[in-house]
Design an enzyme around this catalytic site. Structure first.
Site, PDB file in Angstrom:
ATOM      1  N   LYS A   8       0.869  -1.182   0.000  1.00  0.00           N
ATOM      2  CA  LYS A   8       0.000   0.000   0.000  1.00  0.00           C
ATOM      3  C   LYS A   8       0.905   1.229   0.000  1.00  0.00           C
ATOM      4  O   LYS A   8       1.401   1.654   1.042  1.00  0.00           O
ATOM      5  CB  LYS A   8      -0.891  -0.026   1.254  1.00  0.00           C
ATOM      6  CG  LYS A   8      -2.234   0.664   1.108  1.00  0.00           C
ATOM      7  CD  LYS A   8      -2.166   2.141   0.910  1.00  0.00           C
ATOM      8  CE  LYS A   8      -1.754   2.906   2.138  1.00  0.00           C
ATOM      9  NZ  LYS A   8      -1.454   4.326   1.822  1.00  0.00           N
ATOM     10  N   GLU A  10      10.668   1.082   9.447  1.00  0.00           N
ATOM     11  CA  GLU A  10      11.722   1.961   8.916  1.00  0.00           C
ATOM     12  C   GLU A  10      11.180   3.384   9.065  1.00  0.00           C
ATOM     13  O   GLU A  10      10.339   3.812   8.273  1.00  0.00           O
ATOM     14  CB  GLU A  10      12.001   1.649   7.442  1.00  0.00           C
ATOM     15  CG  GLU A  10      12.580   0.274   7.169  1.00  0.00           C
ATOM     16  CD  GLU A  10      14.064   0.186   7.481  1.00  0.00           C
ATOM     17  OE1 GLU A  10      14.640   1.176   7.959  1.00  0.00           O
ATOM     18  OE2 GLU A  10      14.643  -0.890   7.260  1.00  0.00           O
ATOM     19  N   CYS A  49      14.803  10.133   4.640  1.00  0.00           N
ATOM     20  CA  CYS A  49      14.836   9.687   6.033  1.00  0.00           C
ATOM     21  C   CYS A  49      16.242   9.815   6.609  1.00  0.00           C
ATOM     22  O   CYS A  49      16.397  10.060   7.795  1.00  0.00           O
ATOM     23  CB  CYS A  49      14.322   8.268   6.142  1.00  0.00           C
ATOM     24  SG  CYS A  49      15.124   7.119   5.026  1.00  0.00           S
ATOM     25  N   GLU A  64      12.383  16.120  13.451  1.00  0.00           N
ATOM     26  CA  GLU A  64      12.579  15.904  12.016  1.00  0.00           C
ATOM     27  C   GLU A  64      11.759  16.940  11.228  1.00  0.00           C
ATOM     28  O   GLU A  64      10.558  17.074  11.437  1.00  0.00           O
ATOM     29  CB  GLU A  64      12.108  14.487  11.640  1.00  0.00           C
ATOM     30  CG  GLU A  64      12.406  14.142  10.195  1.00  0.00           C
ATOM     31  CD  GLU A  64      11.866  12.770   9.785  1.00  0.00           C
ATOM     32  OE1 GLU A  64      10.710  12.459  10.126  1.00  0.00           O
ATOM     33  OE2 GLU A  64      12.605  12.027   9.119  1.00  0.00           O
TER      34      GLU A  64
HETATM   35  P1  NAD Z   1       3.304   8.600   6.978  1.00  0.00           P
HETATM   36  O1  NAD Z   1       3.701   7.826   8.171  1.00  0.00           O
HETATM   37  O2  NAD Z   1       2.336   9.688   7.128  1.00  0.00           O
HETATM   38  O3  NAD Z   1       2.676   7.622   5.880  1.00  0.00           O
HETATM   39  C1  NAD Z   1       3.381   6.485   5.422  1.00  0.00           C
HETATM   40  C2  NAD Z   1       2.388   5.451   4.903  1.00  0.00           C
HETATM   41  O4  NAD Z   1       1.584   4.994   5.986  1.00  0.00           O
HETATM   42  C3  NAD Z   1       1.417   5.980   3.842  1.00  0.00           C
HETATM   43  O5  NAD Z   1       1.250   4.969   2.851  1.00  0.00           O
HETATM   44  C4  NAD Z   1       0.124   6.160   4.629  1.00  0.00           C
HETATM   45  O6  NAD Z   1      -1.027   6.054   3.828  1.00  0.00           O
HETATM   46  C5  NAD Z   1       0.218   5.003   5.606  1.00  0.00           C
HETATM   47  N1  NAD Z   1      -0.567   5.116   6.832  1.00  0.00           N
HETATM   48  C6  NAD Z   1      -0.719   6.216   7.620  1.00  0.00           C
HETATM   49  N2  NAD Z   1      -1.504   5.913   8.681  1.00  0.00           N
HETATM   50  C7  NAD Z   1      -1.841   4.602   8.571  1.00  0.00           C
HETATM   51  C8  NAD Z   1      -2.627   3.699   9.360  1.00  0.00           C
HETATM   52  N3  NAD Z   1      -3.221   4.075  10.488  1.00  0.00           N
HETATM   53  N4  NAD Z   1      -2.753   2.415   8.948  1.00  0.00           N
HETATM   54  C9  NAD Z   1      -2.139   1.994   7.817  1.00  0.00           C
HETATM   55  N5  NAD Z   1      -1.398   2.798   7.023  1.00  0.00           N
HETATM   56  C10 NAD Z   1      -1.243   4.084   7.402  1.00  0.00           C
HETATM   57  O7  NAD Z   1       4.690   9.077   6.354  1.00  0.00           O
HETATM   58  P2  NAD Z   1       4.905  10.058   5.140  1.00  0.00           P
HETATM   59  O8  NAD Z   1       4.532  11.424   5.592  1.00  0.00           O
HETATM   60  O9  NAD Z   1       4.279   9.472   3.922  1.00  0.00           O
HETATM   61  O10 NAD Z   1       6.497   9.943   4.958  1.00  0.00           O
HETATM   62  C11 NAD Z   1       7.415  10.709   5.668  1.00  0.00           C
HETATM   63  C12 NAD Z   1       8.035   9.927   6.807  1.00  0.00           C
HETATM   64  O11 NAD Z   1       8.593   8.700   6.337  1.00  0.00           O
HETATM   65  C13 NAD Z   1       9.181  10.667   7.444  1.00  0.00           C
HETATM   66  O12 NAD Z   1       9.099  10.607   8.844  1.00  0.00           O
HETATM   67  C14 NAD Z   1      10.419   9.906   6.967  1.00  0.00           C
HETATM   68  O13 NAD Z   1      11.526  10.052   7.756  1.00  0.00           O
HETATM   69  C15 NAD Z   1       9.895   8.513   6.898  1.00  0.00           C
HETATM   70  N6  NAD Z   1      10.713   7.665   6.013  1.00  0.00           N
HETATM   71  C16 NAD Z   1      11.507   6.669   6.554  1.00  0.00           C
HETATM   72  C17 NAD Z   1      12.324   5.890   5.743  1.00  0.00           C
HETATM   73  C18 NAD Z   1      13.223   4.801   6.313  1.00  0.00           C
HETATM   74  O14 NAD Z   1      13.632   3.929   5.591  1.00  0.00           O
HETATM   75  N7  NAD Z   1      13.567   4.806   7.575  1.00  0.00           N
HETATM   76  C19 NAD Z   1      12.307   6.087   4.377  1.00  0.00           C
HETATM   77  C20 NAD Z   1      11.489   7.087   3.852  1.00  0.00           C
HETATM   78  C21 NAD Z   1      10.687   7.857   4.690  1.00  0.00           C
END
Ligand code: NAD
Length: 512
Positions: free
Chosen positions: A193, A269, A303, A404
């Site tokens: 997803k 992650e 990230c 962040e």
């Molecule tokens: P987010 O957590 O808002 O969303 C990530 C995903 O989770 C999306 O697909 C979203 O639809 C889904 N999601 C959100 N709530 C959910 C729930 N309750 N149930 C199921 N799915 C749900 O993150 P974002 O804003 O899209 O991305 C930015 C964040 O991602 C930053 O904090 C960044 O550091 C992190 N990130 C981490 C890595 C890593 O490898 N460590 C890599 C890239 C991004």
């Protein structure tokens, strides 16, 4: 090159989708077919001009159910194939990614706002990920344990079954390939997803996975939908055996808790606030370039971004002045322009969050040494641009130095000696990455060992490779992706005991 008009970009996305998705329709890709969602309408917005690119319907429960059923079938067919045949099928996915590389890169650039010079590299890396794990398919084997009894005891690394993967918007196709390849190499089926803000290239990858010669069609499905509805339904589904989440700590905590309620393990992650440490004995010219790449690459929406620059006090003022000068000259602009190094922020909400954090820092007394706004030349575009920004003159306890930002915002902190540098680097609940610049190789190793982070660079920053493990310490998450460690994360170990004695010792019971 000027930014394309709204209708140009939407029309180009439609053209690309006509080539990449069956019927050119946006919906979930299940067994190679596009299934329309049953939920609310969601809009895809062009980060470069704020215009709407397309709409699609949130997948909803019936589509999740269809993906889960396809996964069951797909995994059964996958398990019946020889390991070598699975490797050939993964190689075929890589070949299709390479064949469609330019279209995938352009689609990512238009829909996610990432500069084309970055998306070309990321799509190539997706092909490399499938090639790397293709080679692992027939090398993932257990071991024989020299137990003290008369048994042959050996281990098998078995797949979980259906794995749900949930990914964010900052590197959509890269992250999809990064997680799909090891998951299927280990024998699992995948229901992915992607972020509802940037699903298009992940959907296209789902189609290529279904089309590739030798791949069971249901093995990889991609859901077009929102997190709290479609994502949550997939996590809670009775068939789900492992959840792998890439995204924010807040959503990660909710998803890991939901997985735990389903007695399902998770890999998280998450984000970071990584320290990039510059000692006075470093090659300061290289460190200057490294510091820019660390924070401004991907417009800081990375990230592992080196968002806290720790600089030895003796070179701090000069280094910040040179960085500020450079920040004013890095090409910021339309992501379709091959010369652009910093494109727009992916979405309005994130751009506003970045601007709000910088304004709050300035109001609290920080010195904004560069940036702090949308560059003048881009104000009329309607895009979510934010210039490369350097925040100086704050203490380590300031919000901007601790939280962040996930944007092109660098906070600079001076230090006096190695112990203080390490203490500052570790003064964060995160632990994703970090780097050090020094001419003293012993110091490089010492600092690498002392900083709590899953990835660390000495005289470099941001290099990652599919062969090397990646993951967080502390609030940056748990579990590892990439390399052999990802295969361990995507398998569960079975211990098999085979009695070899001619007359086994009967320790219990009665034979009548
Ligand atoms: P987010 O957590 O808002 O969303 C990530 C995903 O989770 C999306 O697909 C979203 O639809 C889904 N999601 C959100 N709530 C959910 C729930 N309750 N149930 C199921 N799915 C749900 O993150 P974002 O804003 O899209 O991305 C930015 C964040 O991602 C930053 O904090 C960044 O550091 C992190 N990130 C981490 C890595 C890593 O490898 N460590 C890599 C890239 C991004």
């Amino acid at each position: 090159m000027s930014a394309p008009t709204r209708s140009d970009a939407a029309a180009r996305v439609a053209d690309l989708l006509a080539d990449l998705l069956p019927g050119g329709r946006i919906g979930s890709v299940v067994a190679g077919e596009v299934l329309a969602g049953t939920g609310d309408a969601l809009a895809l917005v062009n980060p470069a001009d704020g215009g709407v690119l397309a709409h699609f319907a949130d997948a909803g429960p019936s589509v999740v159910e269809a993906a889960m059923a396809a996964a069951r079938e797909g995994q059964r067919a996958w398990g019946a194939m020889s390991a070598a045949a699975r490797g050939r099928a993964m190689w075929a996915v890589a070949a299709l990614v390479r064949r469609h590389a330019e279209a995938l890169a352009e689609l990512e650039t238009l829909s996610a706002g990432k500069p084309i010079r970055d998306t070309r590299g990321e799509v190539a890396k997706v092909a490399e990920m499938f090639e790397y794990y293709a080679g692992w398919c027939d090398k993932l084997h257990g071991e024989v344990i020299p137990v003290p009894t008369s048994h042959l005891n050996y281990t098998r690394h078995e797949p979980y079954g259906t794995v749900v993967q949930i990914t964010p918007w900052n590197a959509p196709i890269f992250t999809a390939g990064w997680q799909i390849a090891p998951a299927i190499c280990a024998g699992n089926a995948v229901v992915l997803k992607p972020s509802e803000l940037t699903p298009l290239t992940s959907l296209a990858l789902g189609v290529l996975c279904a089309k590739a010669e030798g791949m069971p069609r249901g093995l990889v499905s991609v859901l077009a939908g929102a997190g709290p509805t479609t994502g949550a339904a997939a996590v809670a589904h009775a068939d789900t055996r492992l959840v792998v989440f890439v995204g924010s700590a807040e959503a990660g905590a909710q998803i890991a808790a939901a997985a735990a309620r389903n007695i399902v393990p998770s890999v998280l992650e998450l984000g970071g606030k990584s320290a990039n440490i510059v000692f006075a004995d470093a090659d300061l010219g290289r460190a200057l370039l490294g510091a820019q790449a660390a924070i401004f690459g991907g417009a800081g929406q990375s990230c592992v971004a080196g968002s806290r620059l720790l600089v030895h006090r003796s070179v701090h003022a000069d280094f910040v002045a040179r960085l500020a000068h450079a920040a004013g000259r890095i090409p910021v602009g339309a992501p379709t322009n091959p010369a652009t190094q910093i494109g727009p922020i992916n979405n309005r909400r994130q751009r506003d969050k970045i601007a709000g954090m910088v304004e709050a820092a300035a109001a609290a007394g920080a010195r904004i040494a560069a940036g702090g706004a949308c560059p003048d030349a881009l104000r009329e575009t309607g895009g979510f641009y934010y210039g490369p920004t350097i925040v100086d003159g704050v203490g380590p306890e300031a919000d901007i130095a601790r939280e962040e930002v996930f944007g092109p915002v660098l906070t600079v902190l001076p230090f006096d000696d190695e112990d203080e540098a390490v203490a500052l680097a570790n003064a964060t609940p995160y632990g994703l990455a970090g780097g050090v610049w020094t001419g003293d190789i012993g110091r490089g190793h010492r600092v690498a060992a002392a900083v709590r982070a899953g990835t660390f660079w000495v005289n470099g920053y941001k290099t990652i490779n599919v062969a090397s493990p990646f993951g967080g310490f502390g609030r940056s998450g748990f579990g590892r992706s990439s390399g052999r460690e990802a295969l361990m994360a995507y398998t569960q170990t079975k211990s098999v005991w085979v009695e070899t004695a001619a007359h086994p010792a009967v320790a219990f019971g009665y034979v009548g």
